[in-house]
Design a protein around this motif. Structure first.
Motif, PDB file in Angstrom:
ATOM      1  N   THR A   8       0.836  -1.198   0.000  1.00 13.93           N
ATOM      2  CA  THR A   8       0.000   0.000   0.000  1.00 13.93           C
ATOM      3  C   THR A   8       0.866   1.242   0.000  1.00 13.93           C
ATOM      4  N   ASN A   9       1.940   1.220   0.799  1.00 15.80           N
ATOM      5  CA  ASN A   9       2.856   2.364   0.860  1.00 15.80           C
ATOM      6  C   ASN A   9       3.801   2.412  -0.333  1.00 15.80           C
ATOM      7  N   LYS A  10       4.269   1.260  -0.753  1.00 15.05           N
ATOM      8  CA  LYS A  10       5.285   1.185  -1.804  1.00 15.05           C
ATOM      9  C   LYS A  10       4.697   1.309  -3.206  1.00 15.05           C
ATOM     10  N   GLY A  11       3.551   0.718  -3.407  1.00 14.45           N
ATOM     11  CA  GLY A  11       2.938   0.705  -4.729  1.00 14.45           C
ATOM     12  C   GLY A  11       3.174  -0.618  -5.441  1.00 14.45           C
ATOM     13  N   PRO A  12       2.468  -0.844  -6.536  1.00 12.51           N
ATOM     14  CA  PRO A  12       2.492  -2.141  -7.200  1.00 12.51           C
ATOM     15  C   PRO A  12       3.543  -2.310  -8.298  1.00 12.51           C
ATOM     16  N   GLU A  13       4.326  -1.276  -8.581  1.00 11.22           N
ATOM     17  CA  GLU A  13       5.244  -1.361  -9.725  1.00 11.22           C
ATOM     18  C   GLU A  13       6.271  -2.471  -9.537  1.00 11.22           C
ATOM     19  N   VAL A  14       6.448  -3.263 -10.591  1.00 10.96           N
ATOM     20  CA  VAL A  14       7.467  -4.309 -10.625  1.00 10.96           C
ATOM     21  C   VAL A  14       8.254  -4.121 -11.916  1.00 10.96           C
ATOM     22  N   VAL A  15       9.555  -3.940 -11.778  1.00  7.24           N
ATOM     23  CA  VAL A  15      10.417  -3.757 -12.941  1.00  7.24           C
ATOM     24  C   VAL A  15      10.787  -5.135 -13.475  1.00  7.24           C
ATOM     25  N   SER A  16      10.678  -5.295 -14.787  1.00  3.50           N
ATOM     26  CA  SER A  16      10.899  -6.605 -15.403  1.00  3.50           C
ATOM     27  C   SER A  16      11.910  -6.529 -16.539  1.00  3.50           C
ATOM     28  N   ALA A  17      12.453  -7.690 -16.837  1.00  4.33           N
ATOM     29  CA  ALA A  17      13.338  -7.868 -17.991  1.00  4.33           C
ATOM     30  C   ALA A  17      12.838  -9.081 -18.765  1.00  4.33           C
ATOM     31  N   ARG A  18      13.271  -9.186 -19.999  1.00  6.48           N
ATOM     32  CA  ARG A  18      12.946 -10.356 -20.817  1.00  6.48           C
ATOM     33  C   ARG A  18      14.096 -11.366 -20.711  1.00  6.48           C
ATOM     34  N   PRO A  19      13.818 -12.641 -20.882  1.00  4.26           N
ATOM     35  CA  PRO A  19      14.871 -13.658 -20.810  1.00  4.26           C
ATOM     36  C   PRO A  19      15.960 -13.482 -21.854  1.00  4.26           C
ATOM     37  N   ASP A  20      15.624 -12.852 -22.995  1.00  2.00           N
ATOM     38  CA  ASP A  20      16.609 -12.709 -24.069  1.00  2.00           C
ATOM     39  C   ASP A  20      17.424 -11.419 -23.976  1.00  2.00           C
TER      40      ASP A  20
END
Length: 143
Positions: A8-20
């Motif tokens: 709730t405090n941090k937020g839902p953002e998740v940074v992602s990368a692709r396997p390639d």
């Protein structure tokens, strides 16, 4: 006192990368975003997690050439997930037991965020400080 409160405090953002993507690209992304890991995704599916430690291990094994290798070659494939109802103490125990610093969180099979050991420790300290303040107020009020 739960993962939901942290998110709730941090937020839902998740940074992602692709396997390639290359390890170099992932390392640059982590540096730019000031984070210690990225989830590795193919579409909406989480296929791994890549941490700073994974990159260091790859460089130790392959030298500078590791930076040109794909993320899939260094990522951790067995991703451990948390749940929004997990308590801070449970998550701390899980992270300690599994020797991980980042825990993606799913609710009903849907990714809703990611918490780090720093997020969890910060929340635990806040909870302890609130409890101490409550006890001080009680003691001063009782006197």
């Amino acid at each position: 006192m739960t993962v939901a409160a942290i998110l709730t405090n941090k937020g839902p953002e998740v940074v992602s990368a692709r396997p390639d993507q290359t390890l170099e690209a992932a390392a640059k992304l982590m540096t730019e975003r000031r984070i210690g890991s990225v989830l590795v995704r193919e579409g909406d599916e989480v296929v791994g997690i890549l941490s700073e430690r994974d990159i260091v291990r790859a460089i130790a094994a392959k030298g500078a050439a590791a930076l040109g290798m794909p993320v899939s070659s260094a990522m951790t494939r067995e991703v451990v997930f948390g749940h929004p109802s997990d308590t801070v103490d449970r998550v701390l125990g899980l992270m300690t037991e599994r020797r991980i610093r980042h825990l993606p969180v799913k609710d009903g099979g849907r990714l809703i965020g990611l918490v780090s050991i720093g997020d969890v420790v910060k929340k635990r300290i806040e909870d302890v400080e609130q409890e101490a303040e409550g006890l001080r107020a009680f003691v001063h009020g009782a006197g």
